[in-house]
Design a protein around this motif. Structure first.
Motif, PDB file in Angstrom:
ATOM      1  N   ARG A 143      -7.760  -7.927 -25.635  1.00  0.00           N
ATOM      2  CA  ARG A 143      -8.412  -6.891 -24.689  1.00  0.00           C
ATOM      3  C   ARG A 143      -8.351  -7.059 -23.097  1.00  0.00           C
ATOM      4  N   ALA A 144      -8.302  -8.294 -22.751  1.00  0.00           N
ATOM      5  CA  ALA A 144      -8.182  -8.687 -21.674  1.00  0.00           C
ATOM      6  C   ALA A 144      -6.725  -8.302 -21.006  1.00  0.00           C
ATOM      7  N   ALA A 145      -5.647  -9.142 -21.791  1.00  0.00           N
ATOM      8  CA  ALA A 145      -4.074  -8.666 -21.553  1.00  0.00           C
ATOM      9  C   ALA A 145      -3.958  -7.409 -21.537  1.00  0.00           C
ATOM     10  N   GLU A 146      -4.376  -6.604 -22.336  1.00  0.00           N
ATOM     11  CA  GLU A 146      -4.135  -5.038 -22.390  1.00  0.00           C
ATOM     12  C   GLU A 146      -4.387  -4.332 -21.070  1.00  0.00           C
ATOM     13  N   ARG A 147      -5.710  -4.912 -20.729  1.00  0.00           N
ATOM     14  CA  ARG A 147      -6.296  -4.127 -19.352  1.00  0.00           C
ATOM     15  C   ARG A 147      -5.288  -4.779 -18.078  1.00  0.00           C
ATOM     16  N   ALA A 148      -4.848  -5.931 -18.223  1.00  0.00           N
ATOM     17  CA  ALA A 148      -3.917  -6.701 -17.184  1.00  0.00           C
ATOM     18  C   ALA A 148      -2.381  -5.952 -17.145  1.00  0.00           C
ATOM     19  N   GLY A 149      -2.240  -5.148 -18.131  1.00  0.00           N
ATOM     20  CA  GLY A 149      -0.759  -4.704 -18.125  1.00  0.00           C
ATOM     21  C   GLY A 149       0.103  -5.128 -19.078  1.00  0.00           C
ATOM     22  N   TRP A 150      -0.404  -6.218 -20.098  1.00  0.00           N
ATOM     23  CA  TRP A 150       0.347  -6.967 -21.008  1.00  0.00           C
ATOM     24  C   TRP A 150       0.594  -5.771 -22.417  1.00  0.00           C
ATOM     25  N   THR A 151       1.575  -6.099 -22.894  1.00  0.00           N
ATOM     26  CA  THR A 151       1.714  -5.131 -24.210  1.00  0.00           C
ATOM     27  C   THR A 151       1.077  -6.322 -25.180  1.00  0.00           C
ATOM     28  N   VAL A 152       0.392  -5.469 -26.304  1.00  0.00           N
ATOM     29  CA  VAL A 152      -0.228  -6.337 -27.322  1.00  0.00           C
ATOM     30  C   VAL A 152       0.299  -5.845 -28.584  1.00  0.00           C
ATOM     31  N   LEU A 153       0.685  -6.552 -29.627  1.00  0.00           N
ATOM     32  CA  LEU A 153       1.346  -6.110 -30.709  1.00  0.00           C
ATOM     33  C   LEU A 153       0.685  -6.981 -31.941  1.00  0.00           C
ATOM     34  N   VAL A 154       0.173  -6.275 -32.974  1.00  0.00           N
ATOM     35  CA  VAL A 154      -0.136  -7.038 -34.455  1.00  0.00           C
ATOM     36  C   VAL A 154       0.806  -6.528 -35.332  1.00  0.00           C
ATOM     37  N   GLU A 155       1.797  -7.386 -35.556  1.00  0.00           N
ATOM     38  CA  GLU A 155       2.754  -7.214 -36.566  1.00  0.00           C
ATOM     39  C   GLU A 155       3.310  -8.688 -37.173  1.00  0.00           C
ATOM     40  N   PRO A 156       4.099  -8.381 -38.278  1.00  0.00           N
ATOM     41  CA  PRO A 156       4.450  -9.509 -38.856  1.00  0.00           C
ATOM     42  C   PRO A 156       5.528 -10.456 -37.843  1.00  0.00           C
ATOM     43  N   ILE A 157       5.438 -11.978 -38.021  1.00  0.00           N
ATOM     44  CA  ILE A 157       6.064 -12.735 -37.075  1.00  0.00           C
ATOM     45  C   ILE A 157       6.731 -13.836 -38.284  1.00  0.00           C
ATOM     46  N   LYS A 158       8.068 -13.812 -37.945  1.00  0.00           N
ATOM     47  CA  LYS A 158       8.860 -14.820 -38.986  1.00  0.00           C
ATOM     48  C   LYS A 158       8.689 -16.212 -38.349  1.00  0.00           C
ATOM     49  N   ALA A 159       8.533 -17.342 -39.273  1.00  0.00           N
ATOM     50  CA  ALA A 159       8.433 -18.458 -38.662  1.00  0.00           C
ATOM     51  C   ALA A 159       9.569 -19.162 -37.545  1.00  0.00           C
ATOM     52  N   ASP A 160      10.811 -18.654 -38.278  1.00  0.00           N
ATOM     53  CA  ASP A 160      11.912 -18.898 -37.281  1.00  0.00           C
ATOM     54  C   ASP A 160      11.848 -18.549 -35.577  1.00  0.00           C
ATOM     55  N   GLU A 161      11.084 -17.261 -35.784  1.00  0.00           N
ATOM     56  CA  GLU A 161      10.889 -16.927 -34.282  1.00  0.00           C
ATOM     57  C   GLU A 161      10.021 -17.914 -33.305  1.00  0.00           C
TER      58      GLU A 161
END
Length: 280
Positions: A217-235
């Motif tokens: 919530r705070a990051a989005e207000r500060a201009g960050w992009t926030v994503l909820v999506e799968p992440i591969k362990a290698d990443e």
């Protein structure tokens, strides 16, 4: 220091017996709980925690937790706390006595925050990835496994932490059998890519994080992009920062993963901590 409040509106001695030996929460881990950070007498994300307690109880087919009684117990703990400015507040709700009348057991317990947690907040920690033995669609396919419920059955999570210690680390990042990131035993994984924060989706069978949500919530207000999506362990190894978010430990950076030193994310940690604190 500890303060124990029962759902009947009374305080109890946390050093005296309170739970029956045949309570199903003790005998079978048949119950749910939440842990809330209190700062300056104010519980953080109390409503989301109570909402999550409701969802977990529903997943276990338990009676709905009596919110008014839990809120009263919380106020009793807050009003009687005389320890440090920050403390952990645990809400516990079990199915009750084995063979009893079906009345659940519930209480709120205020506890000091351990020095290990404070140290990890400041210095970060090392972690290992461990296979949770699930695939990405198991939560939808087998809801009886209670993936995503915050139940008292934490034996597997604690066993994973002991395995991490055997490998010379302090924490775990669980993965699916095909290498997707899930969560920590007591935390949500947050990855930083540029000016973007990413966390895995709860549909994988993980607990929706209250601290992670506040940070987003705070990051989005500060201009960050926030994503909820799968992440591969290698990443994780190539990310600008890997963090574990939890109520009491707040935002904690992972410094070493599977024995590999990760990029220095100390400056990012300060930025994320400031964002998180700006919510309060």
């Amino acid at each position: 220091m500890r303060v124990l409040a029962l759902l009947d509106g009374t305080l109890a001695d946390p050093d005296s017996p309170q739970i029956r030996v045949d309570d199903l929460g003790l005998m079978r881990g048949d119950g749910v709980f939440e842990t809330i950070l209190v700062v300056g007498g104010k519980p953080r994300e109390l409503t989301p925690h109570l909402d999550r307690l409701d969802r977990s109880a529903a997943m276990l087919d338990m009676p709905p937790p009596p919110r008014a009684e839990f809120e009263r117990a919380v106020e009793l703990v807050l009003g009687n706390w005389s320890g440090g400015a920050e403390f952990a507040l645990k809400l516990v709700y079990t199915r009750g006595v084995d063979g009893g009348d079906g009345t659940p057991t519930g209480f709120a317990l205020g506890m000091e925050i351990g020095t290990k947690v404070l140290q990890q907040r400041a210095e970060g920690l090392s972690a290992v990835t461990l296979d949770r033995g699930v695939d990405a669609d198991l939560a939808a396919r087998a809801p009886w496994l209670l993936l995503g419920a915050k139940s008292l059955s934490y034996a597997v999570n604690m066993a994973a932490l002991r395995e991490a210690e055997r490998r010379g680390a302090a924490e775990v990042v669980f993965t699916t059998s095909d290498g997707s990131v899930l969560e920590g035993p007591t935390s949500t994984v947050v990855v930083v890519r540029g000016k973007t924060l990413v966390t895995p989706p709860s549909e994988l069978g993980i607990l929706p994080g209250t601290t992670q949500y506040a940070l987003f919530r705070a990051a989005e207000r500060a201009g960050w992009t926030v994503l909820v999506e799968p992440i591969k362990a290698d990443e994780l190894y190539d990310a600008e920062g890997v963090f574990l978010a939890s109520s009491v430990r707040k935002i904690t950076r992972v410094t070493v993963l599977d024995g590999k030193q990760l990029p220095d994310s100390s400056a990012l940690l300060t930025e994320l901590q400031d964002l998180y604190e700006s919510e309060y």
